[in-house]
Design a protein around this motif. Structure first.
Motif, PDB file in Angstrom:
ATOM      1  N   PHE A  23       0.823  -1.216   0.000  1.00  0.00           N
ATOM      2  CA  PHE A  23       0.000   0.000   0.000  1.00  0.00           C
ATOM      3  C   PHE A  23       0.854   1.263   0.000  1.00  0.00           C
ATOM      4  CE2 PHE A  23      -3.443  -2.830   1.681  1.00  0.00           C
ATOM      5  CZ  PHE A  23      -4.285  -2.673   0.581  1.00  0.00           C
ATOM      6  N   VAL A  27       0.684   3.979  -2.818  1.00  0.00           N
ATOM      7  CA  VAL A  27       0.281   5.342  -2.462  1.00  0.00           C
ATOM      8  C   VAL A  27       1.353   6.360  -2.812  1.00  0.00           C
ATOM      9  CG1 VAL A  27      -0.127   6.835  -0.478  1.00  0.00           C
ATOM     10  CG2 VAL A  27      -1.396   4.714  -0.697  1.00  0.00           C
ATOM     11  N   PHE A  28       2.616   6.009  -2.520  1.00  0.00           N
ATOM     12  CA  PHE A  28       3.647   7.028  -2.648  1.00  0.00           C
ATOM     13  C   PHE A  28       4.444   6.995  -3.939  1.00  0.00           C
ATOM     14  CE2 PHE A  28       3.023   6.887   1.963  1.00  0.00           C
ATOM     15  CZ  PHE A  28       2.669   8.216   2.158  1.00  0.00           C
ATOM     16  N   LYS A  33       0.294   7.697  -9.001  1.00  0.00           N
ATOM     17  CA  LYS A  33      -0.549   8.789  -8.536  1.00  0.00           C
ATOM     18  C   LYS A  33      -1.820   8.829  -9.350  1.00  0.00           C
ATOM     19  CE  LYS A  33       3.111  11.586  -6.856  1.00  0.00           C
ATOM     20  NZ  LYS A  33       4.152  12.450  -7.278  1.00  0.00           N
ATOM     21  N   THR A  34      -2.906   8.857  -8.649  1.00  0.00           N
ATOM     22  CA  THR A  34      -4.178   8.925  -9.383  1.00  0.00           C
ATOM     23  C   THR A  34      -4.290  10.301 -10.008  1.00  0.00           C
ATOM     24  OG1 THR A  34      -5.198   9.566  -7.332  1.00  0.00           O
ATOM     25  CG2 THR A  34      -5.401   7.262  -7.969  1.00  0.00           C
ATOM     26  N   LYS A  36      -5.673  13.674 -11.162  1.00  0.00           N
ATOM     27  CA  LYS A  36      -6.632  14.524 -10.466  1.00  0.00           C
ATOM     28  C   LYS A  36      -7.661  15.081 -11.441  1.00  0.00           C
ATOM     29  CE  LYS A  36      -6.626  18.365  -7.269  1.00  0.00           C
ATOM     30  NZ  LYS A  36      -5.821  19.381  -6.659  1.00  0.00           N
ATOM     31  N   PHE A  38      -9.223  17.850 -13.062  1.00  0.00           N
ATOM     32  CA  PHE A  38      -8.695  19.205 -13.209  1.00  0.00           C
ATOM     33  C   PHE A  38      -9.722  20.302 -12.930  1.00  0.00           C
ATOM     34  CE2 PHE A  38      -5.641  17.365 -16.565  1.00  0.00           C
ATOM     35  CZ  PHE A  38      -4.868  16.841 -15.540  1.00  0.00           C
ATOM     36  N   VAL A 224       4.732  20.041 -14.648  1.00  0.00           N
ATOM     37  CA  VAL A 224       4.712  20.177 -13.193  1.00  0.00           C
ATOM     38  C   VAL A 224       5.994  20.876 -12.760  1.00  0.00           C
ATOM     39  CG1 VAL A 224       4.495  18.980 -10.989  1.00  0.00           C
ATOM     40  CG2 VAL A 224       3.387  18.053 -13.019  1.00  0.00           C
ATOM     41  N   GLU A 239       4.219  16.097 -17.155  1.00  0.00           N
ATOM     42  CA  GLU A 239       3.312  15.024 -16.748  1.00  0.00           C
ATOM     43  C   GLU A 239       2.613  14.480 -17.986  1.00  0.00           C
ATOM     44  OE1 GLU A 239       0.864  15.097 -12.876  1.00  0.00           O
ATOM     45  OE2 GLU A 239      -0.601  15.427 -14.471  1.00  0.00           O
ATOM     46  N   ASP A 274       4.547  21.943  -5.231  1.00  0.00           N
ATOM     47  CA  ASP A 274       4.440  21.332  -6.560  1.00  0.00           C
ATOM     48  C   ASP A 274       3.159  21.831  -7.227  1.00  0.00           C
ATOM     49  OD1 ASP A 274       6.753  19.896  -6.514  1.00  0.00           O
ATOM     50  OD2 ASP A 274       5.838  18.087  -5.687  1.00  0.00           O
ATOM     51  N   LEU A 275       3.302  22.351  -8.420  1.00  0.00           N
ATOM     52  CA  LEU A 275       2.141  22.926  -9.114  1.00  0.00           C
ATOM     53  C   LEU A 275       2.093  22.402 -10.544  1.00  0.00           C
ATOM     54  CD1 LEU A 275      -0.188  25.021  -8.911  1.00  0.00           C
ATOM     55  CD2 LEU A 275       1.420  26.749  -9.685  1.00  0.00           C
ATOM     56  N   GLY A 276       0.956  21.920 -10.948  1.00  0.00           N
ATOM     57  CA  GLY A 276       0.763  21.441 -12.327  1.00  0.00           C
ATOM     58  C   GLY A 276       0.242  22.563 -13.197  1.00  0.00           C
TER      59      GLY A 276
END
Lengths: 285, 460
Positions: A23, A27-28, A33-34, A36, A38, A224, A239, A274-276
């Motif tokens: 897990f 998760v990490f 990473k699921t 998102k 937007f 990102v 990404e 962190d910014l997409g």
């Protein structure tokens, strides 16, 4: 019996450890990473298409973020407006009214005493017109800031009302700048305001010719960036690429040119942000 | 008894251990489930996303400093400045590039080598340049050597490096060739640099055909009919030009070889107008009215009628071929007003393209085959429009600037030439395919109308 229970126990422990590892990896690990959704976090760019300084904001702007914490205090609001748009300060308006009210008296007096100077009258008329123009001209920066402040104020008051009406329990992360997810969707935090500024800095440095992309408007590239506390962009990675090399490169160059960005808001808890950035050419005519 | 007690004690201890283990296992599973449910939402929110959708600069910022010279010869220095200026103008014409001001340069490449080894690219990225062209020029008698290098300043990478040798008077040719290389690298197309534009001008007192280079340079009068001459049309190879002239009193069709001064005249009864060459063939379409009704016919390059392309009562004029030669757009008043139609040559079917406005003329098919530019009249004003060949995505390119007529696509589809009376008399203008960067193409006496852009026909 004892042997069996011991075996069962060890099997359980091993299984539990393996589950935890699985897990944690799930998760990490970045690859898992699921993605998102937007749309909920998309911010209207037109709000921040403001005329601004070429370089990253000075400490004064950072203080501006601090001021946003208490939007209810009107005095601080005025200070904020003074920093960005001096021509619309209330004190300036007072000066205008004074000039207008005293001007006719002076002219009368000077005519009687035969000391009338046409140049002075013309000058005062020009000043009066200038001040009227200043009064009537809307200041987009001040308007945008006050709009953001109103939002923060409304969000704060709404949050307070909810707390009062609810179980008296306050979320530990509510109102904490830089916290993720806490405080509910309606609450605007300082990092939201910071994020709203970023499109302006990136778009200002983004050069992209519609001609060179052969009019393609359905291009999407997601870059990102890792923004350090001092606004420095430490890492940049794609990404998602659009498939159009020119478009992707223009997006990358826009990010590089925008380095450094404004410093992160005071009180932001993490060492970086962190910014997409979702690049699309949809804003082109 | 004791042993029984011990056994029962051991049994109860073992039960207690078992129940403890099972309760621990249940608790652990609950915690694990809770973690499983709680952690992912936090982790998926690791990034926030914002939209970046409106680039401030719609062109590529490029720096072109004056070329370095091998010697300190003043003539060489002068030539370096004019040639680098010519390169800037030629690239700027495309509408792709934003030339950075020389005053903003932090570094003078004339004082160093032009190669990447001795170039500090940060000097160029700091002023916003994404591309850099450096050059080295040397004159030997009347021969000039020009070495040109295109760099990506952000990657510090050489994209194109070419060395040209030619007569000093061939500098335009050298620059054109390098510009083609640059455009090809960036767009995959060779650009417009080897094309020409034919147009009508009244500079001599009569409407005559002139031909200039793609950027309006070097206009030359090609007909001396001392009469009304109209509708020039280029053949695909650029060797032939067809037009209508009233030289003999009647609007006759002239098909001329530009180099060899030979050709034929189609002088049938009635009108012989609006020729359009079929792409890649020595054949053309034109409107002839010898039957009493103006219809579009297909003719050979020697003027013989192959077949009738339209057959409907009413006026059918102004054919324009799709790049594959399978379809033809034309103007017809069969619905009562002048509108644009598309004929499929194989199936013989005709479909109306334009429905907006009451008067739409001068169709011109784009080189990529997807769009048609035309002139439409709304509220008494003529403007240029672009529409997809399926009738979708109608887009007006000119607004409130007098009358704008006769659109003609550049061979790469990036530019459109047209004539406009926005400054008084009709003159030639050029704009990007999206209506931006509208500027005058050339200045000549009289009025200039009817521009027709050739394919890339010049030999380098």
């Amino acid at each position: 019996m004892k042997e069996e229970s011991r075996k069962l126990f060890f099997t359980f422990i091993v299984s539990a450890i393996l589950h935890i590892i699985f897990f944690m990896v799930l998760v990490f690990a970045p690859a898992h990473k699921t993605s998102k959704d937007f749309s909920p976090s998309v911010i209207n760019v037109s709000m921040v298409a403001l005329p601004g300084p070429e370089k990253a904001p000075t400490q004064g702007n950072i203080n501006g973020f601090v001021l946003e914490k208490k939007p209810a205090k009107p005095v601080k609001k005025v200070k904020q407006i003074n920093q960005t748009a001096p021509e619309t300060t209330p004190t300036h308006e007072k000066d205008v009214s004074k000039t207008v009210s005293t001007a006719p008296r002076k002219i009368k007096k000077s005519l009687k005493k035969k000391t009338f100077k046409s140049s002075r009258v013309v000058k005062s008329a020009i000043d009066r017109i200038k001040k009227n123009v200043d009064k009537s001209r809307p200041n987009p920066v001040a308007e945008a800031i006050s709009r953001l402040k109103d939002k923060v104020g409304k969000a704060d008051s709404a949050g307070q009302q909810k707390t009062e009406a609810g179980t008296n329990a306050t979320s530990p992360s509510a109102g904490i700048p830089g916290g993720y997810g806490g405080g509910g969707k309606g609450q605007i935090k300082l990092i939201d305001i910071y994020r709203a500024q970023i499109p302006y800095y990136i778009e200002k440095n983004w050069a992209f010719s519609k001609q060179l992309s052969h009019g393609q408007t359905d291009l999407v590239a997601v870059v990102v960036i890792k923004i350090m506390k001092n606004g420095k962009i430490k890492e940049v990675w794609f990404e998602k690429k659009s498939g159009n090399n020119y478009f992707d490169e223009s997006a990358y160059k826009a990010v590089i040119k925008s380095d450094p960005l404004p410093v992160l808001p005071e009180g932001f808890l993490r060492p970086y942000y962190d910014l997409g950035l979702i690049f699309t050419p949809s804003g082109l005519r | 008894m004791v042993s029984c007690l011990n056994i029962s004690k051991i049994g109860s201890v073992s039960k207690a251990v078992n129940s403890c283990l099972s309760s621990f296992a249940v608790l652990f599973l609950l915690v694990l489930t809770a973690l499983f449910l709680i952690i992912p939402p936090f982790c998926s929110a690791e990034y926030d996303y914002i939209d970046i959708n409106n680039p401030f600069l719609k062109k590529i910022p490029i720096a072109i400093p004056s070329f370095k010279t091998v010697t300190e010869n003043p003539a060489e220095k002068r030539l370096s400045v004019t040639t680098s200026g010519l390169l800037s103008e030629t690239l700027e014409f495309t509408g792709y590039f934003k030339m950075l001001d020389h005053d903003a340069f932090l570094f003078d490449p004339e004082k160093s080598d032009i190669t990447a080894l001795n170039t500090n690219f940060q000097n160029w990225t700091d002023i916003g340049a994404e591309l850099l062209i450096t050059g080295l020029l040397e004159i030997k008698d009347d021969i000039v050597d020009i070495e040109l290098r295109l760099y990506d300043t952000f990657k510090a990478k050489l994209l194109i490096g070419k060395k040209y040798k030619g007569l000093i008077n061939d500098r335009r040719k050298i620059i054109r060739r390098f510009c083609s290389e640059v455009t090809y690298y960036l767009t995959g197309k060779s650009g417009v640099f080897n094309s020409k534009i034919a147009f009508i001008s009244t500079g001599s007192g009569n409407k005559e055909i002139y031909i200039c280079e793609f950027d309006g340079h070097n206009p030359v009068q090609k007909t001396h009919n001392k009469s009304i001459t109209l509708s020039p049309a280029w053949s695909s190879d650029g060797k032939w030009i067809a037009y209508t002239s009233y030289k003999k009193g009647n609007p006759d069709l002239y098909i001329k070889n530009l180099a060899e001064k030979r050709g034929v005249v189609v002088a049938k009864k009635g009108i012989n107008i609006t020729p359009a060459w079929i792409p890649g063939k020595f054949a053309l379409a034109a409107t002839l009215s010898f039957s009493g009704d103006p219809e579009i016919y297909m003719l050979t390059g020697s003027g013989k009628i192959i077949k009738k392309l339209t057959d409907k009562w009413g006026i059918d004029v102004s054919p324009s071929w799709s790049p594959d030669g399978k379809k033809m757009a034309f103007v017809s008043n069969r619905s009562g007003k002048a509108q644009i139609y598309i004929k499929n040559i194989a199936s013989n079917s005709v479909e109306r393209l334009t429905f907006q406005g009451r008067y739409n003329t001068s169709p011109n098919w784009s080189p990529d085959g997807n769009k048609i530019a035309y002139c439409g009249m709304e509220k008494g004003e003529f403007n240029i429009y672009v529409i997809n060949v399926d009738g979708s995505n109608l887009f007006q390119l000119t607004f409130n600037e007098g009358d704008n007529e006769s659109p003609s696509w550049s061979p790469d589809g990036s530019l459109i030439a047209f004539n406009s009376n926005r400054e008084g008399p009709h003159r030639l203008y050029v704009m990007t395919a999206y209506g931006t960067d509208q500027r005058r193409l050339l200045s000549l006496p009289g009025e200039q109308t009817n521009p027709k852009w050739s394919l890339n026909i010049l030999n380098n």
